[in-house]
Scaffold this active site. Sequence first.
Site, PDB file in Angstrom:
ATOM      1  N   HIS A   1     -34.219  41.258  99.839  1.00 56.83           N
ATOM      2  CA  HIS A   1     -34.005  41.383  98.401  1.00 56.83           C
ATOM      3  C   HIS A   1     -34.402  42.799  97.986  1.00 56.83           C
ATOM      4  CE1 HIS A   1     -34.832  40.715  94.078  1.00 56.83           C
ATOM      5  NE2 HIS A   1     -34.102  39.630  94.160  1.00 56.83           N
TER       6      HIS A   1
ATOM      7  N   CYS B   1     -28.938  40.878  94.361  1.00 58.26           N
ATOM      8  CA  CYS B   1     -30.025  41.856  94.583  1.00 58.26           C
ATOM      9  C   CYS B   1     -30.225  42.117  96.077  1.00 58.26           C
ATOM     10  CB  CYS B   1     -31.328  41.395  93.941  1.00 58.26           C
ATOM     11  SG  CYS B   1     -31.260  41.311  92.138  1.00 58.26           S
TER      12      CYS B   1
ATOM     13  N   ASP C   1     -42.401  37.891 102.174  1.00 59.32           N
ATOM     14  CA  ASP C   1     -41.816  37.534 100.883  1.00 59.32           C
ATOM     15  C   ASP C   1     -41.466  36.050 100.931  1.00 59.32           C
ATOM     16  OD1 ASP C   1     -40.149  36.971  98.748  1.00 59.32           O
ATOM     17  OD2 ASP C   1     -38.797  38.669  99.067  1.00 59.32           O
TER      18      ASP C   1
ATOM     19  N   LYS D   1     -39.436  29.817  90.576  1.00 55.40           N
ATOM     20  CA  LYS D   1     -38.528  29.309  91.602  1.00 55.40           C
ATOM     21  C   LYS D   1     -39.031  27.989  92.191  1.00 55.40           C
ATOM     22  CE  LYS D   1     -36.934  33.935  92.939  1.00 55.40           C
ATOM     23  NZ  LYS D   1     -35.579  33.889  92.360  1.00 55.40           N
TER      24      LYS D   1
ATOM     25  N   GLN E   1     -38.397  32.415  98.525  1.00 52.38           N
ATOM     26  CA  GLN E   1     -37.422  31.373  98.834  1.00 52.38           C
ATOM     27  C   GLN E   1     -37.940  30.358  99.852  1.00 52.38           C
ATOM     28  OE1 GLN E   1     -34.736  31.089  97.097  1.00 52.38           O
ATOM     29  NE2 GLN E   1     -34.720  33.089  96.091  1.00 52.38           N
TER      30      GLN E   1
END
Length: 404
Positions: free
Chosen positions: A122, A363, A199, A225, A202
Amino acid sequence: MYDINKVREDFPILSREVYGKPLVYLDNAATTQKPLCVLDAMREEYLNVNANVHRGVHYLSQQATDLHEAAREKVRQFINAEKTEEIVFTRGTTEAINLVASSFCELQMKEGDEVLVSEMEHHSNIVSWQLQAMKRGIVVKHLPITDKGELCLDSLESLISDKTKIISIAHVSNVLGTVNPVEEIIKTAHAHGIPVLVDGAQSAPHFKVDVQAMDCDFFAFSGHKMYGPTGIGVLYGKEEWLEKLPPYQGGGEMIDKVTWEKTTFERLPFKFEAGTPDYIATHGLATAIDYLNCVGLDSVKAHEAELTRYCMEQLRTIDGMRILGEAEHKDAVVSFLVGDIHHLDMGTLLDRLGIAVRTGHHCAQPLMDRLGISGTVRASFALYNTKEEIDVLVNGIRRVSQMF
């Protein structure tokens, strides 16, 4: 038993209509809907416990502080961090990555030093480091991917050099859905004495995360999220690293003592939390974690895995279908293109059928360049989605395709 109808009752927005059609919300990788319990918890705090946290001697301040710090403990348990001191509240994954990039580079990196990311990152995990490259002359290198959308791990060792100071990698791709083997990457990095930032934007909403078992040095994720409020996120950092790094911002809350000559900083984690925190949102995030734990992350993972499998299977029956990302380990995201239909056209017309999907580069423009496309249509799933909604999506794609 996973009672999808009972789950959906917790999300009133799912029963609304769009353009006279029942809403089919498949844009969960961008943001999830919020259950009533999260909204109720935040409203209750605003109505009855609203006061600035920390340092206040009055009752409301102490009560708000207790809720805020209880949320920190809830997050610690959720990702199995060792200490609450390792849990820093941020505005989201983006700010958490920027915090690490800024503070780590200030202390640990000089001109010519390297950060290694991947080709599927991202923008948050690319631009944050490029800003430091502009300021300090560091070098941003990337690990390539295969045509299936998996990392070329065979290239990892060759990309690591004595100038590599940190690796920053996505746990799950927001475009391809690829679940990366972060444990293997971390093990390799640590063998070279290199810390790793993961990261988790997700991954945290979809399956259990154990930062101690993973052995990552930093882990970032966002509340919005995972069924929590917007504007709140988390940076986990090993205590040894957070102690070393300088503050990201200055102001109230993060200081120990301020004089005209010098300032000393507060203990962890407050050193990295300048200003008034969004203490209402932290309570909302804690409530969202309670909700996820109540539903059961193992159940969520199994439900979403079945949705992903079913979606891929059904999409393959459509003429001209091209699915981007065929990794063996894939989670809750399916990106696709159909024939020569522009992704924006497909998304716009699906919207008129009540189907909410995301279109564009998501992104991740360097990834789009690697794939040789300008963007995709992306359907992404959450614990409240159903196979029936996927059927609506597939029928919608067929209908749009016939128009072209």
